[in-house]
Scaffold this motif. Structure first.
Motif, mmCIF file in Angstrom:
data_model
loop_
_atom_site.group_PDB
_atom_site.id
_atom_site.type_symbol
_atom_site.label_atom_id
_atom_site.label_comp_id
_atom_site.label_asym_id
_atom_site.label_seq_id
_atom_site.Cartn_x
_atom_site.Cartn_y
_atom_site.Cartn_z
ATOM 1 N N MET A 273 81.052 -25.856 36.488
ATOM 2 C CA MET A 273 79.979 -24.896 36.487
ATOM 3 C C MET A 273 79.304 -24.765 35.000
ATOM 4 N N THR A 274 77.981 -24.789 34.998
ATOM 5 C CA THR A 274 77.393 -24.429 33.698
ATOM 6 C C THR A 274 76.164 -23.421 33.989
ATOM 7 N N ILE A 275 76.258 -22.254 33.344
ATOM 8 C CA ILE A 275 75.546 -21.227 33.418
ATOM 9 C C ILE A 275 74.612 -20.942 32.161
ATOM 10 N N GLY A 276 73.274 -20.626 32.367
ATOM 11 C CA GLY A 276 72.448 -20.055 31.280
ATOM 12 C C GLY A 276 72.190 -18.541 31.182
ATOM 13 N N PHE A 277 72.139 -17.958 30.446
ATOM 14 C CA PHE A 277 71.915 -16.454 30.452
ATOM 15 C C PHE A 277 70.598 -16.433 29.731
ATOM 16 N N ILE A 278 69.632 -15.648 30.127
ATOM 17 C CA ILE A 278 68.338 -15.488 29.611
ATOM 18 C C ILE A 278 68.329 -14.042 29.085
ATOM 19 N N THR A 279 68.295 -13.701 27.968
ATOM 20 C CA THR A 279 68.422 -12.075 27.408
ATOM 21 C C THR A 279 67.757 -11.920 26.344
ATOM 22 N N PRO A 280 66.994 -10.641 26.111
ATOM 23 C CA PRO A 280 66.513 -10.383 24.821
ATOM 24 C C PRO A 280 67.353 -9.907 23.852
ATOM 25 N N GLU A 281 68.649 -9.718 23.973
ATOM 26 C CA GLU A 281 69.654 -8.979 23.208
ATOM 27 C C GLU A 281 71.033 -9.772 23.489
ATOM 28 N N TYR A 282 71.648 -9.799 22.322
ATOM 29 C CA TYR A 282 73.023 -10.372 22.559
ATOM 30 C C TYR A 282 73.748 -9.887 21.146
ATOM 31 N N PRO A 283 74.975 -9.305 21.126
ATOM 32 C CA PRO A 283 75.523 -8.957 19.782
ATOM 33 C C PRO A 283 75.962 -10.085 18.886
ATOM 34 N N HIS A 284 75.012 -10.433 17.955
ATOM 35 C CA HIS A 284 75.631 -11.364 16.763
ATOM 36 C C HIS A 284 74.922 -11.053 15.607
ATOM 37 N N ASN B 263 71.776 -30.462 29.460
ATOM 38 C CA ASN B 263 73.091 -29.946 29.625
ATOM 39 C C ASN B 263 73.581 -29.808 30.739
ATOM 40 N N ASN B 264 72.690 -29.796 31.739
ATOM 41 C CA ASN B 264 73.120 -30.105 33.228
ATOM 42 C C ASN B 264 73.369 -28.601 33.601
ATOM 43 N N ILE B 265 72.460 -27.817 33.302
ATOM 44 C CA ILE B 265 72.979 -26.153 33.570
ATOM 45 C C ILE B 265 72.709 -26.131 35.011
ATOM 46 N N ASP B 266 73.321 -25.400 35.855
ATOM 47 C CA ASP B 266 73.537 -25.393 37.278
ATOM 48 C C ASP B 266 72.578 -24.108 37.718
ATOM 49 N N ILE B 267 72.644 -23.105 36.735
ATOM 50 C CA ILE B 267 72.314 -21.693 37.258
ATOM 51 C C ILE B 267 71.939 -20.866 36.258
ATOM 52 N N LEU B 268 70.626 -20.094 36.311
ATOM 53 C CA LEU B 268 70.216 -19.161 35.164
ATOM 54 C C LEU B 268 70.491 -17.800 35.666
ATOM 55 N N GLU B 269 70.782 -16.988 34.726
ATOM 56 C CA GLU B 269 70.535 -15.571 35.009
ATOM 57 C C GLU B 269 69.840 -14.667 34.088
ATOM 58 N N ALA B 270 69.306 -13.557 34.506
ATOM 59 C CA ALA B 270 68.421 -12.890 33.477
ATOM 60 C C ALA B 270 68.513 -11.410 33.876
ATOM 61 N N PRO B 271 68.172 -10.733 33.074
ATOM 62 C CA PRO B 271 68.240 -9.144 33.329
ATOM 63 C C PRO B 271 66.881 -8.645 34.026
ATOM 64 N N ASP B 272 66.884 -7.611 34.368
ATOM 65 C CA ASP B 272 65.372 -6.966 35.314
ATOM 66 C C ASP B 272 64.639 -6.356 34.065
ATOM 67 N N TRP B 273 65.111 -6.222 33.095
ATOM 68 C CA TRP B 273 64.042 -5.158 31.923
ATOM 69 C C TRP B 273 63.028 -6.087 31.554
ATOM 70 N N THR B 274 61.688 -5.495 31.797
ATOM 71 C CA THR B 274 60.679 -5.974 31.669
ATOM 72 C C THR B 274 60.041 -7.353 32.322
ATOM 73 N N GLY B 275 60.991 -7.610 32.922
ATOM 74 C CA GLY B 275 60.708 -9.031 34.050
ATOM 75 C C GLY B 275 60.501 -10.293 33.003
ATOM 76 N N ILE C 229 66.482 -24.976 39.420
ATOM 77 C CA ILE C 229 67.683 -24.283 39.704
ATOM 78 C C ILE C 229 67.752 -23.016 40.137
ATOM 79 N N PRO C 230 68.749 -22.413 40.628
ATOM 80 C CA PRO C 230 68.640 -20.854 41.463
ATOM 81 C C PRO C 230 68.689 -20.200 39.893
ATOM 82 N N VAL C 231 67.950 -18.810 40.349
ATOM 83 C CA VAL C 231 67.603 -18.068 38.959
ATOM 84 C C VAL C 231 68.116 -16.729 39.643
#
Length: 379
Positions: free
Chosen positions: A1-12, A90-102, A111-113
Motif C-alpha cells: 500500500m502507498t499513501i499520500g498525506f496532503i498537509t499544510p504543516e509537517y515538522p522538518h 509512484n502508484n499512490i493508492d489513497i490520499l489523506e488530508a486534514p479538514d482545516w480550511t478545506g 483514487i480514494p480521498v
C-alpha cells in the motif's frame, strides 16, 4: 500500500513551522513506514519546491504560487496537478488530508480521498463562539462532501463536525497515537515546582486563564515557576499579541516566575516535558491534542480542561485532573495539591502512561489505521 498525506504543516527544518497537526501526521507516517507502507507527504503552501527523504518518508514541498485573482482556486488546482503527477509516477493508492480550511476543496482525484477531522476552522469557531469567514466554511464544506471517507480523531469532533456541516456520511473515529518508546519518562530532569505549558500562545488554548490561575498559585507557592513553550499568535478579539495579553494579566509576584520560549525543536521537547513537575494545558478548543498524549506518555501528572474531547483522553482523578479553565481557584488548588502531594503526582503519572500505552500507543492506533485504509481502497 502507498499513501499520500496532503498537509499544510509537517515538522522538518526544511518546512514552515509545524504544530500538533504536523506531529500527528509524522507519528502516523513513521508508524506506517515501519509496517512496510510507502508514504509520501505533500507539504503544501510552502516557501520552495523541494523533494527530500526522512525516516523512509518522501516529503514533497509544494511552494505557494501567489496567484492574484481567484488565488484560492488556482492554488488548489496547482497543488492538484503536482499531486496527480506523483500519484501516477509512484502508484499512490489513497490520499489523506486534514479538514482545516478545506485543502482538497475543488480537487478531483481518481483514487480514494480521506479527510481526517483534526478540527476545522468551523469547528474551532464554534467552540470559541466566534464568527467564521464565509469562504473558509465553503472550502471546508466542499472538501468534506467530496471526500470518499471521513475519519475523526475523537467522537466529540466527529459529532460536532457532523452537526456544523450537516453531513450524512458515516464518520469513523481513530484516536491520535503517541510513540511511547520515544516519549518515555526521565524523572532525573524534573525541576521542583516547575509547571509546563506547551503549544501555541493563543486564547483558545486557555493561555489567558492560565495567567490568572498562576497568579492564585503563586500566592500560596511563591517558589513555583511556569515555562510557556510556543509561538505567539495574534488574539482574534483584541487584535494584538496574545503573549502581551497574558503578561498584562500576571501579578507583579507572578511575572518574574514565568519564562517564555518561542520555539523548541521537536526532538528537544521531551527534555522540557521531563523537567516539569506538573503539566498544565487548560484548553477550550481541541480535537484530540498530541500535547496531552505526550505529557501522559512521559508520566507527568496533567491538569487539563474538562471539555468534550477531554473525557475521551483523560480519566479525572486517575491520570490527572480535568477542570473548567474558568474556575481559576480550583485549577490553582489542584496544581498546589500535586506539587505538595508527591505520591499522588507520581501515581497520576504512572496511571497516565499505562492509560496511553493501553489505548493510544502508536502500535494500537497504527493497526486501526491500516485496516481503515485497506477497507477504503477496496470500496
Amino acid at each position: 500500500m502507498t499513501i499520500g498525506f496532503i498537509t499544510p504543516e509537517y515538522p522538518h527544518i526544511n518546512l514552515k513551522r509545524s504544530a500538533g497537526l504536523g506531529s500527528s501526521i509524522k507519528n502516523l507516517s513513521k508508524g506506517l513506514v515501519s509496517k512496510g507502507v510507502k508514504v509520501y507527504v505533500f507539504a503544501v503552501f510552502q516557501d520552495e519546491n523541494k523533494t527530500f527523504n526522512e525516516d523512509g518518508i518522501t516529503i514533497i514541498s509544494i511552494a505557494r504560487k501567489g496567484y492574484g485573482f481567484l488565488g484560492w482556486y488556482l492554488e488548489r488546482k496547482h497543488i492538484e496537478r503536482q499531486i496527480k503527477l506523483a500519484i501516477k509516477s509512484n502508484n499512490i493508492d489513497i490520499l489523506e488530508a486534514p479538514d482545516w480550511t478545506g485543502i482538497t476543496a475543488f480537487m478531483n482525484f481518481k483514487i480514494p480521498v480521506v479527510i481526517r477531522l483534526h478540527g476545522s476552522d468551523a469547528y474551532f469557531c464554534n467552540l470559541e463562539n466566534r464568527k467564521q469567514k464565509r469562504k473558509h466554511f465553503l472550502f471546508e464544506s466542499n472538501a468534506l462532501k467530496r471526500a470518499d471517507h471521513i475519519v475523526s480523531v475523537s467522537n466529540f469532533a466527529a459529532q460536532l463536525t457532523k452537526e456544523i456541516f450537516k453531513l450524512k456520511q458515516d464518520i469513523t473515529t481513530i484516536y491520535n497515537g503517541v510513540n511511547v518508546s520515544e516519549f518515555k519518562p526521565n524523572n532525573d530532569l524534573t525541576v521542583r515546582g516547575r509547571l509546563l505549558y506547551f503549544g501555541t500562545i493563543i486564547r483558545k488554548k486557555g493561555v489567558l486563564e492560565l495567567a490568572q490561575i498562576f497568579n492564585h498559585l503563586i500566592e500560596q507557592r511563591p517558589e513555583a515557576s511556569l515555562i510557556l513553550i510556543g509561538k505567539d499568535a495574534k488574539d482574534v478579539f483584541e487584535n494584538t499579541s496574545t503573549l502581551s495579553l497574558f503578561k498584562s494579566l500576571l501579578s507583579s509576584e507572578a511575572k518574574p516566575k514565568v519564562e517564555h520560549i518561542q520555539e523548541v525543536a521537536y526532538t528537544e521537547i521531551h527534555n522540557y516535558i521531563a523537567s516539569a513537575e506538573v503539566v498544565v494545558l487548560p484548553s477550550f478548543a481541541e480535537a484530540f491534542p498530541m500535547t496531552w498524549l505526550e505529557a501522559l506518555a512521559m508520566e507527568k501528572p496533567l491538569i487539563s480542561s474538562n471539555i468534550g474531547w477531554a473525557h475521551e483522553l483523560m480519566v479525572h482523578d486517575h491520570t490527572g485532573y480535568t477542570i473548567n479553565p474558568n474556575n481559576h481557584i480550583e485549577y490553582a488548588n489542584r496544581i498546589q495539591e500535586l506539587l505538595e502531594d508527591k505520591e499522588k503526582a507520581k501515581m497520576f503519572g504512572l496511571n497516565g502512561r499505562k492509560h496511553v500505552t493501553k489505548n493510544f500507543s502508536t502500535e494500537i492506533v497504527l493497526k486501526k489505521n491500516i485496516d481503515f485504509y485497506n477497507k477504503a481502497i477496496k470500496t
